[in-house]
Enzyme design. Sequence first.
Site, PDB file in Angstrom:
ATOM      1  CB  CYS A   1      -0.957  -0.013   1.187  1.00 38.11           C
ATOM      2  SG  CYS A   1      -2.046  -1.465   1.207  1.00 38.11           S
TER       3      CYS A   1
ATOM      4  CE  LYS B   1      -7.350  -2.215   4.914  1.00 35.03           C
ATOM      5  NZ  LYS B   1      -6.922  -1.619   3.640  1.00 35.03           N
TER       6      LYS B   1
ATOM      7  NE  ARG C   1      -5.097  -8.461   1.255  1.00 34.47           N
ATOM      8  CZ  ARG C   1      -4.355  -8.591   2.328  1.00 34.47           C
ATOM      9  NH1 ARG C   1      -3.494  -9.603   2.406  1.00 34.47           N
ATOM     10  NH2 ARG C   1      -4.448  -7.733   3.307  1.00 34.47           N
TER      11      ARG C   1
ATOM     12  CE  LYS D   1     -11.214  -3.267   4.408  1.00 34.79           C
ATOM     13  NZ  LYS D   1     -10.638  -2.628   3.260  1.00 34.79           N
TER      14      LYS D   1
HETATM   15  C1  PBG Z   1      -6.429  -2.263   0.656  1.00 35.52           C
HETATM   16  C2  PBG Z   1      -7.850  -2.653   0.785  1.00 35.52           C
HETATM   17  C3  PBG Z   1      -8.307  -3.832   1.371  1.00 35.52           C
HETATM   18  C4  PBG Z   1      -9.681  -3.864   1.244  1.00 35.52           C
HETATM   19  C5  PBG Z   1     -10.049  -2.670   0.633  1.00 35.52           C
HETATM   20  N1  PBG Z   1      -8.893  -1.928   0.340  1.00 35.52           N
HETATM   21  C6  PBG Z   1      -7.679  -4.875   2.163  1.00 35.52           C
HETATM   22  C7  PBG Z   1      -6.300  -5.271   2.039  1.00 35.52           C
HETATM   23  O1  PBG Z   1      -5.953  -5.954   1.054  1.00 35.52           O
HETATM   24  O2  PBG Z   1      -5.548  -4.968   2.947  1.00 35.52           O
HETATM   25  C8  PBG Z   1     -10.508  -5.007   1.721  1.00 35.52           C
HETATM   26  C9  PBG Z   1     -11.900  -5.062   1.317  1.00 35.52           C
HETATM   27  C10 PBG Z   1     -12.548  -6.377   1.468  1.00 35.52           C
HETATM   28  O3  PBG Z   1     -11.964  -7.383   1.890  1.00 35.52           O
HETATM   29  O4  PBG Z   1     -13.737  -6.412   1.153  1.00 35.52           O
HETATM   30  N2  PBG Z   1      -6.173  -0.923   0.605  1.00 35.52           N
HETATM   31 ZN    ZN Z   2      -3.898  -0.855   0.004  1.00 38.56          ZN
END
Ligand code: PBG
Ligand code: ZN
Length: 323
Positions: free
Chosen positions: A126, A191, A201, A244
């Site tokens: 990220c 998160k 993913r 989240k």
């Molecule tokens: C990463 C991101 C993730 C989700 C949304 N944006 C998770 C990640 O891979 O860390 C997860 C959403 C989902 O699982 O529905 N920026």
């Molecule tokens: Zn990300």
Amino acid sequence: MNRTRRLRKSENIRRLVRENRLTVDDLIYPLFIEEGTNIETEIVSMPGIKRYSLDRISKELDEVVTLKIPAVLLFGIPSNKDEIGSETWNDQGIIQETVRFIKKNYPALYVITDVCFCEFTNHGHCGVIHDNDVDNDATLPNIAKQVISHAKAGADMVAPSGMMDGMIYTIRQALDNTGFENIPIMSYAVKYCSAYYGPFRDAADSAPTFGDRRTYQMDPANRDEALREATFDDQEGADILMVKPALSYLDIIRDLKNNFDRPIACYNVSGEYAMIKAAGEKGWIDEDRVMMESLLSMKRAGADIIITYFAKDVAKVLLQSSK
Ligand code: PBG
Ligand code: ZN
């Protein structure tokens, strides 16, 4: 004798004393848009959810609008990835094009953009990598560039999800300095580093190619730290605070609701969706009822807003029951 059952006698009295309600007004629907044409790909682990190219997205948007879902949250899958995710601030990038398309053709729909890099970097992390880890401060200026590009395209709100320290301050400054002081920030403030993101993913093609996200996402064991995370984002100017995932973190949703005078959102993530869909398909649970009960539990925990792949399904159930 005290008899709590008196107020449960009939549906009418139950309606009168009901404390929480799930409505379509609570919901945000995530969308996956892939660069290219003629794409409409089922995501195997998320039945009912697809990746669309922009030329195929209209029937999905028509349905969202017809069902009166107020907002969508956009995730982009670009053709070109690089080390730093520079495609995220390309004014002609997939997110920017999608925002312009929606604001032109569906002006009433509220458009929120996910602000991160993992779908746009060739390593799936990220942010910018230094010494095998995401470099916080080297990532911040890129977040600013991305956010300004989304704002220029017409995004109504931005939702940074990368868990970088100082990201909310950086974004608020960037928006305020470029004439976008009225664009709110929904922060993925709390998160967790969760296995429930697995299906996402696959859907977003954003799994890290090495390591994991433990150096930036939160440890699922921690509760007090969530208040610290939310406090910083609150102070830095986040307009909405998000937790989240949702279902395993209802205690955290309630903590935030009790401690912050901001709307609280939660993200009912891909793995939570997949589990209910899978058990439903097998006939092991009543899918609609379990869905409604799960999302209601998020409201009861204190969520004002729920981001969910179930948004259309919920809207349909609510329409059915109001008939
Ligand atoms: C990463 C991101 C993730 C989700 C949304 N944006 C998770 C990640 O891979 O860390 C997860 C959403 C989902 O699982 O529905 N920026
Ligand atoms: Zn990300």
